[in-house]
Every structure is written in structure tokens, then in C-alpha cells.
Design a protein around this motif. Structure first.
Motif, short mmCIF file in Angstrom:
data_model
loop_
_atom_site.label_atom_id
_atom_site.label_comp_id
_atom_site.label_asym_id
_atom_site.label_seq_id
_atom_site.Cartn_x
_atom_site.Cartn_y
_atom_site.Cartn_z
N PHE A 172 44.17 68.96 41.56
CA PHE A 172 44.17 67.53 41.27
C PHE A 172 42.79 66.96 41.59
CE2 PHE A 172 48.58 68.61 41.86
CZ PHE A 172 49.19 67.93 40.82
N VAL A 173 42.24 66.23 40.62
CA VAL A 173 40.88 65.71 40.76
C VAL A 173 40.89 64.46 41.64
CG1 VAL A 173 38.85 64.87 39.53
CG2 VAL A 173 40.32 66.60 38.47
N GLU A 174 40.03 64.49 42.65
CA GLU A 174 39.88 63.33 43.53
C GLU A 174 38.80 62.38 43.00
OE1 GLU A 174 40.87 62.49 46.90
OE2 GLU A 174 42.56 63.87 46.82
N ALA A 175 37.72 62.96 42.46
CA ALA A 175 36.61 62.12 42.02
C ALA A 175 35.73 62.88 41.04
CB ALA A 175 35.78 61.68 43.23
N LEU A 176 35.02 62.14 40.21
CA LEU A 176 34.01 62.69 39.32
C LEU A 176 32.84 61.70 39.37
CD1 LEU A 176 33.11 64.79 37.26
CD2 LEU A 176 34.26 63.47 35.48
N GLU A 177 31.87 62.02 40.23
CA GLU A 177 30.84 61.04 40.56
C GLU A 177 29.44 61.62 40.36
OE1 GLU A 177 31.89 60.32 44.59
OE2 GLU A 177 33.39 58.78 44.09
N PRO A 178 28.44 60.76 40.10
CA PRO A 178 27.06 61.24 39.94
C PRO A 178 26.52 61.79 41.25
CG PRO A 178 27.14 58.84 39.97
CD PRO A 178 28.56 59.29 39.91
N ASN A 179 25.64 62.80 41.12
CA ASN A 179 25.00 63.35 42.31
C ASN A 179 23.49 63.15 42.21
OD1 ASN A 179 23.90 65.43 40.70
ND2 ASN A 179 25.70 66.71 41.01
N PRO A 180 22.74 63.40 43.27
CA PRO A 180 21.30 63.11 43.27
C PRO A 180 20.50 63.91 42.25
CG PRO A 180 22.12 63.35 45.51
CD PRO A 180 23.23 63.79 44.60
N ARG A 181 21.05 64.98 41.71
CA ARG A 181 20.31 65.82 40.76
C ARG A 181 20.49 65.38 39.31
NH1 ARG A 181 21.13 71.98 43.12
NH2 ARG A 181 20.32 71.56 45.21
N GLY A 182 21.19 64.27 39.10
CA GLY A 182 21.37 63.78 37.74
C GLY A 182 22.59 64.33 37.03
N ASN A 183 23.36 65.18 37.70
CA ASN A 183 24.61 65.69 37.14
C ASN A 183 25.77 64.95 37.80
OD1 ASN A 183 23.40 67.70 35.44
ND2 ASN A 183 23.01 68.91 37.28
N PHE A 184 26.96 65.52 37.70
CA PHE A 184 28.13 64.91 38.31
C PHE A 184 28.86 65.95 39.15
CE2 PHE A 184 27.10 61.98 35.05
CZ PHE A 184 27.59 60.74 35.45
N THR A 185 29.50 65.49 40.19
CA THR A 185 30.28 66.37 41.05
C THR A 185 31.76 66.05 40.88
OG1 THR A 185 28.52 66.57 42.70
CG2 THR A 185 30.77 67.04 43.43
N MET A 186 32.53 67.08 40.56
CA MET A 186 33.98 66.94 40.47
C MET A 186 34.59 67.50 41.74
SD MET A 186 36.70 68.65 37.76
CE MET A 186 36.02 67.75 36.36
#
Length: 281
Positions: free
Chosen positions: A192-206
Motif C-alpha cells: 500500500f502506497v503511503e506517499a509519492l513525493e519529489p526528492n532532491p534529485r528531481g525524481n520522485f520517491t514512492m
């Protein structure tokens, strides 16, 4: 349906498009012919212009008490006899997926509706689902099902890791699978996904559920893939955009990943992976 002519009992011509263009006329004429059609011989009932072996194919005039409305319906099991361009045509069940079911499972009623028999009931009975639909139980059952499924000669369970809350063993299993299988095989994560947020490298962290309960489980998602996910799964994206306390649903994800790095397990059990395909709301 446009231009389709129906012959009512007594020879009156009736247009199917009236249901859209003149609903009052539709109801009035079907109501007037309802009793007559029920008592008429087969050849004198309401009918379309289709024939089967030289005989007309009758239609039923049905009344729905729940909506207080009238409608036309094909006779049970006669849908395949109509022309394929006829609005009352139905494919032969023997030539579809229905052929694999016994007769009692799918039944076509006299009003044209289809009744199905389910292996479980629809009515909820008090607390019978208590402790049976928690994320941990659901993912555990998925893992168990994987022990009976093979793909390219491999058991899915060998490459599948469910990630659940409050269960340390899922973190250990993730590390073990990545360590033993990750160098040669793609892996499957489900959770179950808690979050999908931007990270400092310009990508996203799921982040998957569980990162606050003794271990972290997250994947790096390139911005372009994240944007495609948001467009394809708008409901899931809208849910994740809300604060956790305001969410009315969970977002489940089945992830097809390639292992990138693996570090010996410690108190945080770290493993790296590259996401291949994404969440299903």
C-alpha cells in the motif's frame, strides 16, 4: 437503435428511438399494448423485423415495478437468433466465456436480465469480516497464492515480496529476495502506497506502508514515469495528494522492479531497486 422499427400487436409500427426522442410516447404505447402482447400467440406478439428459419422472433413488453416503466426485451436464449445488427442480438453463450459455467451459475430471465450465482453472499453479516481484511492479512494471502502460480518455470512466490505494516518479517523477506534473486531476475513488490513525493534529485520517491514500523521500503520513480502514473491513475494520485487522516481509500501498488544495490541487513535493512511498472488503485 436509430431507425429500428418494431411491430406491436395489431400491426402498429413503433420506433425504438422514441425511448430517447419521445419517452412519453414510448411509455404510452408500450403500456397500451402490454396486456395484449402477453396474451397473444407467439407470431402476434411484439417483434422486430428479424426472422429465424422463416419465423418471426417475438419480443416481450416488460414492466419494471421499481421504476414504473415499460421496456422491450428479447426472449430468453433467443438473442443469438437475431441479426447481428439488431439491438436485441446477444452473442451465443456457448461461443463465449459463459460456456465454461454450469447452467445454474448464469441464468437469463424472461425480462432479458441475467442472474448470476456467486460463491459468496453479498450481504454483510455483522463482524464476520473482522480481522480478515486488514492489509497484513490481504498481502499474506497474496503471498500464499503465489506458491501455486508459475511463470517461465519459476514460482511467483520466489520473486514476490508483500510489504505490510507492523510486520518486521516483510522487511527481512524483501532483503532476502533482493539478495538471492535480484542479480538475475526482475522482482515483484506489492503493498500500500503511503506517499509519492519529489526528492532532491528531481525524481520522485514512492514510499510503501511500513517505513515507520522498523524498516523503510521506498522506490525511486523518474519524473516522466510519475507524470504518466498520475495521468493514468487519477483517483490514486488524488488520494495520495490528501493528508493521511483525510484519505477515504488505500492505494495498492504492484511493482515490477529491477534490483540495483544491496547492502547487508542491519537495523534499517536497506535495498535499492529501480521501478519498472506501477501502482494500481
Amino acid at each position: 437503435m436509430t431507425g429500428t422499427v418494431i411491430i406491436l400487436p395489431g400491426g402498429e409500427r413503433f420506433q425504438l428511438e422514441w425511448r430517447r426522442t419521445d419517452p412519453e410516447r414510448w411509455e404510452r404505447r408500450l403500456k397500451a399494448k402490454y396486456d395484449e402482447s402477453r396474451s397473444a400467440e407467439r407470431s402476434d406478439k411484439a417483434r422486430c423485423l428479424c426472422q429465424h428459419r422463416g419465423a418471426v422472433l417475438p419480443l416481450q413488453i416488460r414492466y419494471r415495478a421499481d421504476s414504473h416503466s415499460y421496456h422491450l426485451a428479447v426472449w430468453p436464449n433467443e438473442g443469438p437468433l437475431h441479426e447481428k445488427t439488431c439491438p436485441f442480438y446477444k452473442p451465443d453463450p456457448e461461443k463465449s466465456g459463459r460456456a465454461s459455467y454450469v447452467n445454474s451459475v448464469i441464468r437469463e430471465g424472461e425480462d432479458g436480465d441475467v442472474a448470476v450465482t456467486l460463491s459468496i453472499g453479498l450481504r454483510r453479516k455483522g463482524p464476520q469480516f473482522a480481522r480478515h481484511r486488514t492489509p497484513t492479512v490481504a498481502l499474506g494471502r497474496i503471498a500464499s497464492a503465489g506458491t501455486r502460480i508459475r511463470a517461465q518455470g519459476r514460482l511467483i512466490s520466489d520473486l514476490l515480496c508483500p510489504v505490510a505494516l507492523r510486520h518486521e518479517k516483510f522487511g527481512r523477506r524483501l532483503h532476502a529476495i533482493v539478495r538471492t534473486e535480484g542479480k538475475e531476475n526482475h522482482l515483484f513488490l506489492i503493498g500500500f502506497v503511503e506517499a509519492l513525493e519529489p526528492n532532491p534529485r528531481g525524481n520522485f520517491t514512492m514510499a510503501l506502508s511500513g517505513q515507520r514500523d522498523g524498516y523503510r521500503c521506498f522506490l525511486t520513480v523518474p519524473a516522466a514515469k510519475r507524470n504518466r502514473l498520475v495521468r493514468s491513475h487519477q483517483l490514486a494520485a488524488a488520494t495520495l495528494a490528501l493528508p493521511e487522516a483525510e484519505r477515504q481509500a488505500h492505494v495498492a501498488a504492484l511493482l515490477y522492479v529491477t534490483a540495483r544495490t544491496i547492502v547487508a541487513p542491519n537495523s534499517r535493512w536497506r535495498a535499492g531497486s529501480r521501478r519498472k511498472s506501477g501502482p494500481v488503485p
